[in-house]
Write a protein that holds these residues in place. Structure first.
Motif, short mmCIF file in Angstrom:
data_model
loop_
_atom_site.label_atom_id
_atom_site.label_comp_id
_atom_site.label_asym_id
_atom_site.label_seq_id
_atom_site.Cartn_x
_atom_site.Cartn_y
_atom_site.Cartn_z
N VAL A 25 0.72 -8.47 5.39
CA VAL A 25 -0.09 -8.27 4.37
C VAL A 25 0.10 -6.75 4.62
O VAL A 25 -0.40 -6.04 3.37
CB VAL A 25 -1.15 -8.36 5.51
N GLY A 26 0.50 -5.56 5.17
CA GLY A 26 0.78 -4.31 5.00
C GLY A 26 1.40 -4.25 3.99
O GLY A 26 1.18 -3.61 3.26
N LEU A 27 2.33 -4.85 3.97
CA LEU A 27 3.44 -4.16 2.60
C LEU A 27 3.02 -4.70 1.66
O LEU A 27 2.76 -4.70 0.63
CB LEU A 27 4.92 -5.29 3.16
N THR A 28 2.13 -5.97 1.27
CA THR A 28 1.88 -6.28 0.43
C THR A 28 0.58 -5.45 -0.05
O THR A 28 0.30 -5.42 -1.60
CB THR A 28 1.23 -8.10 0.50
N ALA A 29 -0.27 -5.19 0.59
CA ALA A 29 -1.50 -4.44 0.16
C ALA A 29 -0.82 -2.92 -0.30
O ALA A 29 -1.25 -2.69 -1.45
CB ALA A 29 -2.01 -4.37 1.03
N ILE A 30 0.16 -2.53 0.22
CA ILE A 30 0.97 -1.52 -0.59
C ILE A 30 1.79 -1.92 -2.15
O ILE A 30 1.10 -0.80 -3.44
CB ILE A 30 1.96 -1.06 0.15
N ALA A 31 1.82 -2.70 -2.15
CA ALA A 31 2.03 -3.28 -3.49
C ALA A 31 1.13 -3.67 -4.55
O ALA A 31 1.34 -3.18 -5.48
CB ALA A 31 3.36 -4.52 -3.32
N TYR A 45 8.50 0.77 -9.55
CA TYR A 45 9.13 -0.07 -9.14
C TYR A 45 10.17 0.51 -8.18
O TYR A 45 10.24 -1.27 -7.53
CB TYR A 45 10.39 0.50 -10.55
N ALA A 46 10.08 1.60 -7.92
CA ALA A 46 10.86 1.74 -6.71
C ALA A 46 9.74 1.16 -4.96
O ALA A 46 10.66 0.92 -4.87
CB ALA A 46 10.90 3.16 -7.17
N VAL A 47 9.06 2.08 -5.71
CA VAL A 47 7.98 1.86 -4.08
C VAL A 47 7.67 -0.05 -3.93
O VAL A 47 7.99 0.07 -3.02
CB VAL A 47 6.37 2.81 -4.58
N ILE A 48 7.44 -0.53 -4.92
CA ILE A 48 7.65 -2.49 -4.97
C ILE A 48 8.83 -2.65 -3.82
O ILE A 48 9.07 -3.18 -3.85
CB ILE A 48 7.42 -2.77 -6.07
N GLN A 55 9.30 -6.32 3.27
CA GLN A 55 9.09 -7.50 3.54
C GLN A 55 9.69 -8.38 3.93
O GLN A 55 9.66 -9.47 4.94
CB GLN A 55 7.98 -8.05 2.18
N VAL A 56 11.27 -8.47 3.42
CA VAL A 56 12.30 -9.51 3.44
C VAL A 56 12.55 -9.35 5.14
O VAL A 56 13.22 -10.28 5.82
CB VAL A 56 13.49 -9.70 2.42
N VAL A 57 12.40 -8.05 5.00
CA VAL A 57 13.08 -8.18 6.31
C VAL A 57 12.31 -8.48 7.74
O VAL A 57 12.58 -8.82 8.76
CB VAL A 57 13.91 -6.20 7.18
#
Length: 105
Positions: A25-31, A45-48, A55-57
């Protein structure tokens, strides 16, 4: 004795799922925040991209239970090889289509 071990294992697994869910959820919120903030294109693009790889990891580790342990190393190698083949196929297709597009112009 085994009941305590089973309960401990269930708690540990539940904790793992909760941590994985929170990180996902945190990584999705960052994007989403990067897009809402209107960052410059290359930086966005780099941050996403980094958030997507993280997210994959997180999904591999917390939900698919794939780690560097001996028992799951074969699964990890299979997933990485499949990713390599798909990347080569998609990259090759894009390369060929771009080359054809260039020749048609």
């Amino acid at each position: 004795m085994s009941v305590d071990v089973d309960e401990h294992e269930k708690r540990r697994e539940l904790r793992s799922y909760i941590v994985g869910f929170a990180m996902a959820v945190g990584l999705t919120a960052i994007a989403f925040l990067v897009v809402v903030a209107g960052m410059a294109s290359p930086t966005a693009y780099a941050v996403i991209g980094v958030a997507a790889l993280a997210q994959v990891v997180v999904h591999f580790r917390f939900f698919l239970h794939i780690s560097w342990q001996r028992s799951t190393r074969d699964d990890l190698q299979l997933i990485l090889f499949t990713t390599l083949i798909i990347t080569l196929m998609a990259g090759g297709t894009i390369w060929i289509l771009a080359n054809l597009h260039h020749r048609m112009m």
